[in-house]
Design a protein around this motif. Structure first.
Motif, mmCIF file in Angstrom:
data_model
loop_
_atom_site.group_PDB
_atom_site.id
_atom_site.type_symbol
_atom_site.label_atom_id
_atom_site.label_comp_id
_atom_site.label_asym_id
_atom_site.label_seq_id
_atom_site.Cartn_x
_atom_site.Cartn_y
_atom_site.Cartn_z
ATOM 1 N N ALA A 139 0.575 -1.245 -0.458
ATOM 2 C CA ALA A 139 0.321 0.019 0.119
ATOM 3 C C ALA A 139 0.828 1.258 -0.106
ATOM 4 N N THR A 140 2.078 1.098 0.414
ATOM 5 C CA THR A 140 3.006 2.359 -0.117
ATOM 6 C C THR A 140 3.715 2.993 -0.832
ATOM 7 N N ALA A 141 3.972 1.798 -1.503
ATOM 8 C CA ALA A 141 4.428 1.814 -3.085
ATOM 9 C C ALA A 141 4.593 3.212 -3.708
ATOM 10 N N TYR A 142 5.507 3.189 -4.233
ATOM 11 C CA TYR A 142 5.585 4.557 -4.869
ATOM 12 C C TYR A 142 5.034 3.843 -6.042
ATOM 13 N N LYS A 143 3.871 4.733 -6.969
ATOM 14 C CA LYS A 143 3.522 3.806 -8.657
ATOM 15 C C LYS A 143 2.718 4.913 -9.601
ATOM 16 N N PRO A 144 4.144 5.018 -10.041
ATOM 17 C CA PRO A 144 3.792 7.000 -10.936
ATOM 18 C C PRO A 144 2.367 6.716 -11.362
ATOM 19 N N LEU A 145 1.610 7.667 -11.701
ATOM 20 C CA LEU A 145 0.831 8.255 -12.270
ATOM 21 C C LEU A 145 0.473 7.585 -13.765
ATOM 22 N N ILE A 146 1.322 8.110 -14.436
ATOM 23 C CA ILE A 146 1.770 8.372 -16.182
ATOM 24 C C ILE A 146 3.376 6.889 -16.143
ATOM 25 N N SER A 147 2.752 5.857 -16.551
ATOM 26 C CA SER A 147 4.189 4.689 -16.682
ATOM 27 C C SER A 147 5.227 5.145 -17.184
ATOM 28 N N ILE A 148 6.272 4.190 -17.695
ATOM 29 C CA ILE A 148 6.953 4.289 -18.803
ATOM 30 C C ILE A 148 7.181 4.297 -20.232
ATOM 31 N N PRO A 149 6.265 2.575 -20.173
ATOM 32 C CA PRO A 149 5.702 2.686 -21.719
ATOM 33 C C PRO A 149 4.798 4.094 -21.715
ATOM 34 N N VAL A 150 4.518 4.567 -21.787
ATOM 35 C CA VAL A 150 3.267 5.633 -21.935
ATOM 36 C C VAL A 150 4.532 7.176 -22.166
ATOM 37 N N TRP A 151 5.206 7.000 -21.224
ATOM 38 C CA TRP A 151 6.297 7.948 -21.703
ATOM 39 C C TRP A 151 6.636 8.198 -22.571
ATOM 40 N N ILE A 152 7.426 6.659 -22.894
ATOM 41 C CA ILE A 152 7.996 6.027 -24.057
ATOM 42 C C ILE A 152 6.837 6.044 -25.338
ATOM 43 N N GLY A 153 5.751 6.031 -25.353
ATOM 44 C CA GLY A 153 4.420 6.085 -26.278
ATOM 45 C C GLY A 153 4.628 7.586 -26.154
ATOM 46 N N LEU A 154 4.398 8.624 -25.991
ATOM 47 C CA LEU A 154 4.317 10.067 -26.101
ATOM 48 C C LEU A 154 5.741 10.963 -26.217
#
Length: 133
Positions: A45-60
């Motif tokens: 529950a306390t693990a950091y999870k980014p809002l926008i994942s790395i594959p989405v950033w690469i796609g953008l």
């Protein structure tokens, strides 16, 4: 009136303190609390999870680079949908014309720059503050 009330309240508290028994924690109190803390620290529950994942950033990134590179290598002379529009309508914009006539004083420009710098410093301090928390 206040002193009498305070005296009665003090007597009541003294009576209650005499009647109560001092409680002591169990022998393994510290180890049981620490085991619960370790469980909470290891939970997902306390693990950091980014809002926008790395594959989405690469796609953008690929989409933006593609949109910038495509016209350079694949330019066409064919007419498109926008060629039928009157260019005078698109070039004349009264809002931009009024904004282009604005003149800012040096004081205003210095104030805006100092404000932007101080804002950036404040954001960096807040970022460090919330990271420590």
């Amino acid at each position: 009136m206040n002193e009498a009330h305070d005296k009665k309240l003090e007597q009541l508290i003294d009576k209650m303190m005499k009647e109560t028994v001092v409680e002591s924690p169990s022998i393994d109190f510290t180890s049981s609390i620490m085991s619960k803390v370790e469980i909470v620290a290891n939970s997902n529950a306390t693990a950091y999870k980014p809002l926008i994942s790395i594959p989405v950033w690469i796609g953008l990134f690929a989409l933006i680079v593609g949109a910038l590179v495509y016209p350079l290598f694949f330019s066409t002379t064919e007419t498109g949908l926008l060629s039928h529009l009157d260019s005078n309508v698109m070039n004349y914009n009264p809002i931009i014309e009024k904004l282009s006539r604005l003149i800012f004083s040096k004081k205003m420009i210095y104030t805006a720059v100092i404000f932007a710098v101080l804002f950036a410093v404040q954001v960096s301090f807040l970022k460090v503050h919330f990271k420590k928390r």
